[in-house]
Scaffold this motif. Structure first.
Motif, PDB file in Angstrom:
ATOM      1  N   TRP A  22       0.822  -1.221   0.000  1.00 46.04           N
ATOM      2  CA  TRP A  22       0.000   0.000   0.000  1.00 46.04           C
ATOM      3  C   TRP A  22       0.852   1.265   0.000  1.00 46.04           C
ATOM      4  O   TRP A  22       0.346   2.347  -0.335  1.00 46.04           O
ATOM      5  CB  TRP A  22      -0.910  -0.007   1.230  1.00 46.04           C
ATOM      6  N   GLN A  24       3.618   1.521  -1.838  1.00 47.35           N
ATOM      7  CA  GLN A  24       4.285   1.625  -3.138  1.00 47.35           C
ATOM      8  C   GLN A  24       3.393   2.435  -4.067  1.00 47.35           C
ATOM      9  O   GLN A  24       2.511   1.884  -4.733  1.00 47.35           O
ATOM     10  CB  GLN A  24       4.555   0.233  -3.716  1.00 47.35           C
ATOM     11  N   TRP A  25       3.594   3.739  -4.096  1.00 50.64           N
ATOM     12  CA  TRP A  25       2.624   4.635  -4.726  1.00 50.64           C
ATOM     13  C   TRP A  25       2.513   4.436  -6.234  1.00 50.64           C
ATOM     14  O   TRP A  25       1.535   4.839  -6.848  1.00 50.64           O
ATOM     15  CB  TRP A  25       3.011   6.090  -4.422  1.00 50.64           C
ATOM     16  N   SER A  30      -1.726   0.989  -4.434  1.00 55.88           N
ATOM     17  CA  SER A  30      -1.369   2.236  -3.745  1.00 55.88           C
ATOM     18  C   SER A  30      -2.571   2.913  -3.092  1.00 55.88           C
ATOM     19  O   SER A  30      -2.403   3.815  -2.276  1.00 55.88           O
ATOM     20  CB  SER A  30      -0.702   3.205  -4.724  1.00 55.88           C
TER      21      SER A  30
END
Length: 466
Positions: A22, A24-25, A30
């Motif tokens: 979550w 790891q944009w 994301s």
């Protein structure tokens, strides 16, 4: 709310993995923290849940289901099988509500309890299919608009360069977020299954179309700027702006209606003993995970083959196929040659509890420069193990037979291989291998190579044991 607070503590291995994804944009999950925040708020808004008594037999059955999925979670978490562990958590949430408040209450809240499904790794399984679909659709658009290009699967060659529709171009991020928005709209409007399905189909279509348009525009930009535009290297923001331009108007014009609360009649409150029993049953899996032994690393993972296979070093000139290197983690690579054939055995062993037995399997060949065509594999016992690889520029053809070994189990399918982790773990096995046989085809085709490799594959299959 106490239950939601305890889940990340009891099932920390899965939640730690999800928290990492979550944050790891640039990845597909994301939106996870935002969606879970919305879920927690919606649960709070529904409290207190209606309590309904049910027969003791039904309560006992639900309790068994709660313990069963908790133990399933432990089994999957021990081998870091994220998808099945996360699905077990969703089932646990439903069974916990059913045990404490009654099955009718849990069923009435099924749409609410399913919201977290859009924040787990389930959707990663679609990535490869979405890449192929994008390549097919965008390729047709390129042909329709008359752009001079050579299209080979997910590779598009234009006069000024090579554009690859890679994994990051699948549109998976748009797909999941569009589905999540459609689902939340359906929940807030009180839709049931018949109304929910069309909404999700429309959301999925909008997300797919967005991604196809995005890729096609990038091809146009690459063609007309001779690949010099900065957009060719950095187009993440462009994709989200396009997504917003297509999906937000659909969100704005979506019909709105007042959701009707479920008509359930309360008959008391859950007792403290019932809540305590639910927590004890829920803790069965975490306790199993805690006491499970760690893997042993004492035995060797090297493979002994018949002397007809000549060992070779990884930098040997004989290994002409090194450009077919696999993107699979390994602790030990062994290289062999026999006549014109080459054999690579990639071995891996999980080092600690909670690690995958089957590591992440990336591309088994560089699809940017090679194309793959399945051929008749009736000569070999492992279905789909044989493929013909052709270099996209030189036209060179290679025959490949490739399969996986998990413990004492064999498969040519990466999906089946992941499932085989479970019986391998129960059998106390901790070793994974990827076996790859390659041989160049001659001018007449790959018939000779097929006969040769099928014989070798049978010998190897019989010789390799954990």
């Amino acid at each position: 709310m106490l239950l939601l607070a305890l889940l990340p503590i009891l099932f920390n291995p899965s939640f730690s993995s999800l928290f990492h994804k979550w944050t790891q944009w640039s990845e597909g999950l994301s939106h996870g923290f935002l969606l879970i925040g919305i879920f927690v708020y919606l649960v709070y808004a529904e409290l207190p849940f209606v309590y309904q008594r049910c027969a003791k037999l039904h309560t006992a059955s639900i309790g068994l289901g709660l313990a069963f999925f908790s133990l399933c979670w432990a089994l999957f978490a021990l081998i870091d099988f994220n998808l099945l562990a996360e699905l077990s958590l969703l089932a646990l949430l439903f069974f916990a509500i059913a045990y404490i408040y009654g099955p009718n209450t849990a069923w009435s809240q099924r749409f609410l309890l399913a919201i977290p499904i859009f924040a787990i790794t389930l959707w990663d399984q679609l990535n490869g299919g979405l890449v192929n679909l994008s390549g097919l659709v965008v390729g047709e658009l390129v042909r329709m608009f008359g752009i001079p290009a050579v299209i080979d699967g997910n590779s598009i060659f234009i006069p000024y360069g090579h554009i690859v529709i890679a994994d990051g171009c699948s549109g998976l991020r748009y797909f999941i977020i569009a589905l999540a928005m459609g689902y939340l709209i359906s929940y807030l409007n009180g839709y049931r299954e018949k109304q929910l399905v069309p909404v999700l189909l429309i959301a999925a279509l909008l997300a797919l179309v967005t991604n196809w348009i995005r890729i096609f525009i990038l091809i146009l930009v690459g063609f007309y700027t001779e690949m010099q535009s900065s957009l060719m290297n950095d187009h993440d923001l462009f994709g989200w702006l396009l997504f917003a331009g297509i999906c937000l108007p659909a969100l704005y014009f979506a019909p709105v209606r007042k959701r009707q609360a479920a008509a359930l009649e309360a008959n008391g409150q859950p007792t403290s003993i019932r809540i305590l029993m639910a927590l004890l049953l829920l803790s069965a899996g975490p306790l199993m995970y805690l006491i499970a032994p760690s893997p042993s690393s004492e035995t060797s993972i090297a493979v002994n083959l018949p002397i007809s296979f000549k060992p070779a070093s990884d930098n040997s000139d004989e290994l002409w196929s090194q450009n077919l290197a696999q993107e699979v983690p390994s602790e030990w690579n062994q290289y062999f040659t026999r006549a014109q054939a080459q054999l690579t055995i990639t071995s891996y062993r999980r080092a600690k509890k909670g690690e995958k037995l089957v590591p992440y399997i990336g591309s088994l060949y560089p699809s940017s420069s090679w194309s793959k065509a399945p051929i008749d594999n009736s000569h070999f016992r492992l279905a789909d193990a044989t493929a013909e690889l052709q270099h996209k520029t030189s036209g060179k053809k290679v025959l490949q037979i490739q399969w996986f070994q998990v413990g004492d189990f064999h498969s040519a399918s990466s999906r089946v291989t992941k499932l085989l982790q479970v019986p391998a773990l129960l059998a106390g096995k901790d070793t994974f291998r990827l076996i790859t046989l390659t041989q160049p085809c001659d001018q007449r085709g790959c018939t000779t190579a097929t006969e040769s490799l099928s014989t070798m594959a049978a010998e190897i299959h019989a010789a390799i044991k954990e």
